[in-house]
Design a protein around this motif. Structure first.
Motif, PDB file in Angstrom:
ATOM      1  N   ASP A  99       0.847  -1.199   0.000  1.00  0.00           N
ATOM      2  CA  ASP A  99       0.000   0.000   0.000  1.00  0.00           C
ATOM      3  C   ASP A  99       0.886   1.254   0.000  1.00  0.00           C
ATOM      4  O   ASP A  99       2.108   1.178   0.165  1.00  0.00           O
ATOM      5  N   SER A 100       0.247   2.431  -0.129  1.00  0.00           N
ATOM      6  CA  SER A 100       1.000   3.698  -0.184  1.00  0.00           C
ATOM      7  C   SER A 100       1.417   4.200   1.185  1.00  0.00           C
ATOM      8  O   SER A 100       2.054   5.255   1.287  1.00  0.00           O
ATOM      9  N   ASN A 101       1.030   3.478   2.234  1.00  0.00           N
ATOM     10  CA  ASN A 101       1.355   3.874   3.600  1.00  0.00           C
ATOM     11  C   ASN A 101       0.773   5.269   3.879  1.00  0.00           C
ATOM     12  O   ASN A 101      -0.402   5.508   3.628  1.00  0.00           O
ATOM     13  N   THR A 102       1.581   6.230   4.340  1.00  0.00           N
ATOM     14  CA  THR A 102       1.071   7.579   4.649  1.00  0.00           C
ATOM     15  C   THR A 102       1.419   8.609   3.587  1.00  0.00           C
ATOM     16  O   THR A 102       1.274   9.817   3.810  1.00  0.00           O
ATOM     17  N   LEU A 103       1.891   8.164   2.428  1.00  0.00           N
ATOM     18  CA  LEU A 103       2.284   9.110   1.378  1.00  0.00           C
ATOM     19  C   LEU A 103       1.104   9.968   0.917  1.00  0.00           C
ATOM     20  O   LEU A 103      -0.037   9.487   0.823  1.00  0.00           O
ATOM     21  N   TYR A 104       1.387  11.239   0.611  1.00  0.00           N
ATOM     22  CA  TYR A 104       0.377  12.091  -0.012  1.00  0.00           C
ATOM     23  C   TYR A 104       1.069  13.170  -0.837  1.00  0.00           C
ATOM     24  O   TYR A 104       2.242  13.499  -0.609  1.00  0.00           O
ATOM     25  N   THR A 130      -0.030  17.065  -2.431  1.00  0.00           N
ATOM     26  CA  THR A 130      -1.051  18.108  -2.452  1.00  0.00           C
ATOM     27  C   THR A 130      -1.731  18.190  -3.820  1.00  0.00           C
ATOM     28  O   THR A 130      -1.061  18.186  -4.857  1.00  0.00           O
ATOM     29  N   SER A 131      -3.058  18.240  -3.790  1.00  0.00           N
ATOM     30  CA  SER A 131      -3.887  18.377  -4.993  1.00  0.00           C
ATOM     31  C   SER A 131      -3.756  17.189  -5.938  1.00  0.00           C
ATOM     32  O   SER A 131      -4.010  17.316  -7.129  1.00  0.00           O
ATOM     33  N   ASN A 132      -3.338  16.037  -5.404  1.00  0.00           N
ATOM     34  CA  ASN A 132      -3.210  14.824  -6.204  1.00  0.00           C
ATOM     35  C   ASN A 132      -3.771  13.635  -5.443  1.00  0.00           C
ATOM     36  O   ASN A 132      -3.878  13.657  -4.207  1.00  0.00           O
ATOM     37  N   THR A 133      -4.085  12.576  -6.190  1.00  0.00           N
ATOM     38  CA  THR A 133      -4.573  11.337  -5.609  1.00  0.00           C
ATOM     39  C   THR A 133      -3.626  10.204  -5.985  1.00  0.00           C
ATOM     40  O   THR A 133      -3.178  10.109  -7.140  1.00  0.00           O
ATOM     41  N   PHE A 134      -3.303   9.348  -4.987  1.00  0.00           N
ATOM     42  CA  PHE A 134      -2.432   8.210  -5.242  1.00  0.00           C
ATOM     43  C   PHE A 134      -3.131   7.246  -6.202  1.00  0.00           C
ATOM     44  O   PHE A 134      -4.275   6.858  -5.981  1.00  0.00           O
ATOM     45  N   ALA A 135      -2.406   6.826  -7.275  1.00  0.00           N
ATOM     46  CA  ALA A 135      -3.018   5.993  -8.320  1.00  0.00           C
ATOM     47  C   ALA A 135      -2.269   4.684  -8.534  1.00  0.00           C
ATOM     48  O   ALA A 135      -2.417   4.045  -9.575  1.00  0.00           O
ATOM     49  N   GLY A 136      -1.441   4.243  -7.567  1.00  0.00           N
ATOM     50  CA  GLY A 136      -0.728   2.979  -7.680  1.00  0.00           C
ATOM     51  C   GLY A 136       0.764   3.194  -7.813  1.00  0.00           C
ATOM     52  O   GLY A 136       1.300   4.254  -7.481  1.00  0.00           O
ATOM     53  N   TRP A 137       1.455   2.154  -8.308  1.00  0.00           N
ATOM     54  CA  TRP A 137       2.912   2.187  -8.447  1.00  0.00           C
ATOM     55  C   TRP A 137       3.290   1.901  -9.892  1.00  0.00           C
ATOM     56  O   TRP A 137       2.598   1.166 -10.589  1.00  0.00           O
ATOM     57  N   ASN A 138       4.411   2.472 -10.317  1.00  0.00           N
ATOM     58  CA  ASN A 138       4.857   2.280 -11.687  1.00  0.00           C
ATOM     59  C   ASN A 138       6.362   2.024 -11.686  1.00  0.00           C
ATOM     60  O   ASN A 138       7.089   2.537 -10.832  1.00  0.00           O
ATOM     61  N   THR A 139       6.806   1.236 -12.661  1.00  0.00           N
ATOM     62  CA  THR A 139       8.231   0.913 -12.737  1.00  0.00           C
ATOM     63  C   THR A 139       9.067   2.069 -13.269  1.00  0.00           C
ATOM     64  O   THR A 139      10.294   1.998 -13.265  1.00  0.00           O
ATOM     65  N   SER A 140       8.398   3.184 -13.709  1.00  0.00           N
ATOM     66  CA  SER A 140       9.114   4.359 -14.205  1.00  0.00           C
ATOM     67  C   SER A 140       8.607   5.593 -13.477  1.00  0.00           C
ATOM     68  O   SER A 140       7.416   5.718 -13.179  1.00  0.00           O
ATOM     69  N   SER A 141       9.485   6.552 -13.200  1.00  0.00           N
ATOM     70  CA  SER A 141       9.097   7.757 -12.449  1.00  0.00           C
ATOM     71  C   SER A 141       8.127   8.631 -13.222  1.00  0.00           C
ATOM     72  O   SER A 141       7.350   9.381 -12.623  1.00  0.00           O
ATOM     73  N   ASN A 142       8.154   8.555 -14.564  1.00  0.00           N
ATOM     74  CA  ASN A 142       7.234   9.386 -15.351  1.00  0.00           C
ATOM     75  C   ASN A 142       5.950   8.651 -15.711  1.00  0.00           C
ATOM     76  O   ASN A 142       5.136   9.147 -16.490  1.00  0.00           O
ATOM     77  N   ALA A 163      -1.325  -2.101  -9.211  1.00  0.00           N
ATOM     78  CA  ALA A 163      -2.250  -1.673  -8.168  1.00  0.00           C
ATOM     79  C   ALA A 163      -1.810  -2.264  -6.833  1.00  0.00           C
ATOM     80  O   ALA A 163      -1.097  -3.283  -6.781  1.00  0.00           O
ATOM     81  N   VAL A 164      -2.226  -1.627  -5.759  1.00  0.00           N
ATOM     82  CA  VAL A 164      -1.932  -2.143  -4.418  1.00  0.00           C
ATOM     83  C   VAL A 164      -2.541  -3.542  -4.282  1.00  0.00           C
ATOM     84  O   VAL A 164      -3.696  -3.772  -4.637  1.00  0.00           O
ATOM     85  N   GLY A 165      -1.738  -4.498  -3.797  1.00  0.00           N
ATOM     86  CA  GLY A 165      -2.216  -5.862  -3.614  1.00  0.00           C
ATOM     87  C   GLY A 165      -1.986  -6.766  -4.801  1.00  0.00           C
ATOM     88  O   GLY A 165      -2.160  -7.994  -4.690  1.00  0.00           O
ATOM     89  N   SER A 166      -1.618  -6.209  -5.939  1.00  0.00           N
ATOM     90  CA  SER A 166      -1.334  -7.046  -7.111  1.00  0.00           C
ATOM     91  C   SER A 166       0.047  -7.685  -6.952  1.00  0.00           C
ATOM     92  O   SER A 166       0.806  -7.361  -6.030  1.00  0.00           O
ATOM     93  N   THR A 167       0.400  -8.603  -7.843  1.00  0.00           N
ATOM     94  CA  THR A 167       1.675  -9.315  -7.742  1.00  0.00           C
ATOM     95  C   THR A 167       2.442  -9.231  -9.052  1.00  0.00           C
ATOM     96  O   THR A 167       1.862  -8.966 -10.118  1.00  0.00           O
ATOM     97  N   PHE A 168       3.750  -9.439  -8.925  1.00  0.00           N
ATOM     98  CA  PHE A 168       4.581  -9.565 -10.124  1.00  0.00           C
ATOM     99  C   PHE A 168       5.752 -10.484  -9.786  1.00  0.00           C
ATOM    100  O   PHE A 168       6.056 -10.751  -8.610  1.00  0.00           O
ATOM    101  N   THR A 169       6.397 -10.998 -10.809  1.00  0.00           N
ATOM    102  CA  THR A 169       7.543 -11.900 -10.635  1.00  0.00           C
ATOM    103  C   THR A 169       8.832 -11.109 -10.760  1.00  0.00           C
ATOM    104  O   THR A 169       9.054 -10.409 -11.762  1.00  0.00           O
ATOM    105  N   ILE A 170       9.655 -11.216  -9.724  1.00  0.00           N
ATOM    106  CA  ILE A 170      10.900 -10.457  -9.739  1.00  0.00           C
ATOM    107  C   ILE A 170      11.926 -11.184 -10.601  1.00  0.00           C
ATOM    108  O   ILE A 170      11.977 -12.421 -10.654  1.00  0.00           O
TER     109      ILE A 170
END
Length: 714
Positions: A266-271, A273-285, A292-299
């Protein structure tokens, strides 16, 4: 009976807290029966009865265990020991120091009533009192919480991989958190590969797999973690906040073998301003793979880093609408508002106008109007604020007989209830023979420039209010009940020189009076001219030879004259001569007032005389001499001032006075000294209307008096 009491002592050793009591009790119960038997065999009857009474006599004490413990809701039977052993009355009365903590019944059964908080205790004292003799013993009872049983246990990880030689801490959590006995035991199914200590610290020894299990001492609940000890390469997963404005990123302490499955956190306590957390991505852009939070992938065969993905929150705008305005510009709000943000309403900064209407604020709908500075909470949609227009009214200024200048112009459109500031005479309105005194409305309300009033529901016209200025004799017939204000000036006297001495004329007086009058009253105004010769016969004169003219105002009512104002003129100054007083002439068909300067600068007394056809009913007019000038070396002397007091004529009480001072001079041929009165000529009087002068200066003849009359009808 003997056996049961002995059993109590051995069953409840706490009863033996009183060693002396126990010894006496044992003696009575064990030794004395043997003594009694011996006495009976030897025939010693008296001694027999004494020993018997010692075992069976009156109550002489009581014993009780000194302390005990209960859990909340638990019970216990207390056993008192009454001495002597075979006394006939062993009844006991039981009490508790706090029955809300520990209760006790009539048989000595105690119950823990209190419910202490976790880890806390409460105490009460139980007292046993013998019915015979009132002997007592006490027991302190401690109540603790009722034991809370464990209902389960969980472990921080169900599976983990540890490189051989490394350690990782497992944490067990019992349920409920307030369980009384939270003791745990840890075990490993293969200690040659994985070990675990009493705190849950796991150590990888050699390649292989082991099951680490935690067990609860209370209830035997257990939870397990599959631990893989490996010598193969391992990889980590880290989380990046990616421009977040606050909070903490989650932390994944696991290490993964290539091909292992990773569950996204999960995103823990991250926030942000004026934005909504939309998951995680393998690239900063955000161009990589999104998880999505709770999904899986193979390392794979390298460490993985996941970046927080942010979605900008929608914003909304405020638009101002002139709503059929005919002039001006609407204000512009360039802000973008999030739903729930506070919006402050702008004012009419662009001076919006609409013909025949006044600006009355802004509105979204007809239910509420917003004024500048008001605020509201932004909804999740754009807002349009419409100008509110209300019927408008005007203020027009009218010269009212003016002969010069221009009226002020007020172009403001006033809404009903708004505040109006009265304009000044900015266009310098004038009217021959009159003095500007402010404005008045059709309803008879008088205003001075700078005053304010509340706009009603109709247009307003304000008329110039003119006061009559008299520089000669005049009459005013009043057409209604009114308030009359009179300002009268007496002129200053002439300043003269005999060639080697210079003498300053006396200053003219000033009088201010306000009185009520009724319809039909006639005001008579007499203004004296300055004396340039012994007598000016062109009009009734109040000026003496070279003296300044005085001023009088009287009211004629029901055949009677009442003096309302008198301002004396200043006397002339001349070497070796006395200056004139307030006035130097009696007036034909009038009452005369004279106060000629006396010799050596002593002002004369004013006198009152009435004309042959006048009746001065109920009037008392008293003239007082002022202070005459004083001089030396043969210089001339100025005349005295003048004061008039009018009392009780037709119910009016007014004091009228003049302040003319005498002139003053020195006869040394070179020094010029101003007299003790006002400045010669009186031209610097702050009450004097602009453009008027009263008095002679630097050798001119005495000046003329001035009277200003202002009438405000009721």
């Amino acid at each position: 009976m003997y056996l049961s009491e002995r059993v109590q002592f051995f069953k409840y050793p706490a009863l033996m807290y009183n060693e002396r009591f126990l010894k006496e009790y044992n003696m009575k119960r064990v030794l004395y029966p043997l003594l009694i038997s011996a006495l009976l065999l030897t025939g010693c009857g008296d001694s027999f009865y004494s020993a018997r009474d010692y075992l069976t006599g009156p109550v002489d004490g009581i014993g009780l265990k000194s302390s005990t413990s209960l859990v909340s809701g638990g019970t216990e039977q207390l056993y008192p020991v009454v001495s002597p052993p075979d006394t006939s009355n062993k009844s006991v009365i039981w009490t508790s120091s706090d029955s809300s903590v520990v209760s006790v019944d009539s048989n000595g059964v105690i119950t823990g009533v209190a419910a202490p908080a976790h880890g806390a205790t409460e105490t009460a004292v139980i007292t046993a009192i013998t019915a015979e003799g009132g002997y007592s013993a006490m027991c302190t009872v401690t109540v603790s919480e009722k034991p809370v049983a464990i209902t389960g246990v969980t472990i921080s990880k169900s599976a983990m991989t540890i490189p051989a030689g490394n350690q990782e801490q497992l944490t067990a959590t019992v349920a409920p958190a307030v369980a009384t006995n939270q003791n745990l035991t840890w075990t490993s199914s293969s200690s040659s590969k994985v070990t675990v200590d009493a705190s849950g610290l796991v150590t990888a020894i050699a390649a292989g797999t082991a099951i680490v299990t935690v067990n609860t001492v209370d209830g035997g609940y257990k939870a397990s973690c599959t631990v893989t000890s490996t010598t193969d390469p391992v990889y980590t997963v880290t989380y990046n906040s990616n421009t977040a404005t606050g909070g903490d990123v989650p932390s994944d302490t696991n290490v993964y073998l290539s091909g292992s499955t990773v569950t996204v956190m999960d995103s823990n306590t991250l926030y942000k301003t004026s934005n909504t957390f939309a998951g995680w991505n393998t690239s900063s852009n955000g161009s990589g793979t999104t998880y999505a939070v709770g999904s899986t992938f193979t390392i794979g065969s390298s460490d993985a880093e996941l970046y927080a993905l942010w979605s900008a929150d929608p914003t909304y705008t405020i638009t101002y609408d002139g709503n059929s305005n005919t002039g001006g510009d609407v204000p512009i709000d360039t802000n973008h508002y999030l739903p729930g943000a506070n919006v402050t309403v702008l004012g009419n900064t662009g001076i919006l106008t609409r013909t025949n209407f006044a600006f009355g604020g802004w509105y979204i709908d007809s239910s509420h109007t917003y004024n500048a500075g008001n605020s509201f909470i932004m909804p999740a949609n754009n807002i349009r604020l419409l100008a509110k227009w209300v019927p408008a009214y005007t203020v027009t200024y009218f010269g009212n007989g003016s002969t010069g200048g221009t009226v002020p112009v007020d172009n403001t459109a006033y809404a009903e209830g708004s505040n109006v500031i009265v304009r000044s005479n900015s266009g310098n309105l004038t009217r021959t023979g009159y003095m500007f005194q402010g404005w008045y409305s059709l309803y008879g309300t008088y205003y001075q420039p700078g005053q304010s009033f509340i706009m009603g529901s109709s247009n307003v016209v304000l008329f110039a209010n003119w006061s009559t200025v008299f520089t000669t004799y005049g009459i005013i017939t009043l057409t209604g009940n009114c308030i009359v204000t009179v300002k009268a000036w007496g002129a200053g006297g002439k300043s003269q020189s005999n060639g080697y001495d210079y003498c300053s004329g006396g200053g003219g007086g000033y009088s201010y009076s306000v009185f009520s009058a009724t319809a039909g009253d006639v005001l008579h105004v007499v203004v004296g001219t300055g004396g340039g010769n012994p007598e000016n016969t062109s009009m009734p004169a109040l000026g003496g030879n070279f003296g300044g003219g005085g001023s009088l105002v009287a009211i004629f009512r029901a055949g009677n004259f009442t003096l309302k104002s008198c301002a004396g003129g200043g006397g002339s100054g001349y070497a070796s001569g006395a200056g004139g007083g307030a006035s130097g002439e009696s007036i034909s068909n009038w009452f005369g007032v004279s106060a000629n300067g006396g010799s050596n600068g002593i002002g004369g007394y004013g006198t009152v005389s009435t004309g042959s056809d006048m009746s001065l009913t109920s009037a008392t007019l008293i003239g007082f001499n002022g202070n005459g000038g004083s001089g030396s070396s043969g210089g001339g002397y100025g005349g005295g001032g003048f004061t008039v007091l009018n009392i009780g004529v037709l119910g009016d009480y007014w004091v009228s006075h003049s302040a003319g001072g005498g002139g003053y001079c020195e006869g040394n041929g070179s020094t010029t000294v101003t007299g003790s009165g006002a400045t010669p000529g009186n031209n610097t009087d702050p009450n004097l209307p602009t453009g008027y002068a009263v008095g002679g200066i630097n050798g001119a003849n005495g000046g003329n008096g001035i009277v200003i009359v202002s009438i405000v009808y009721n």
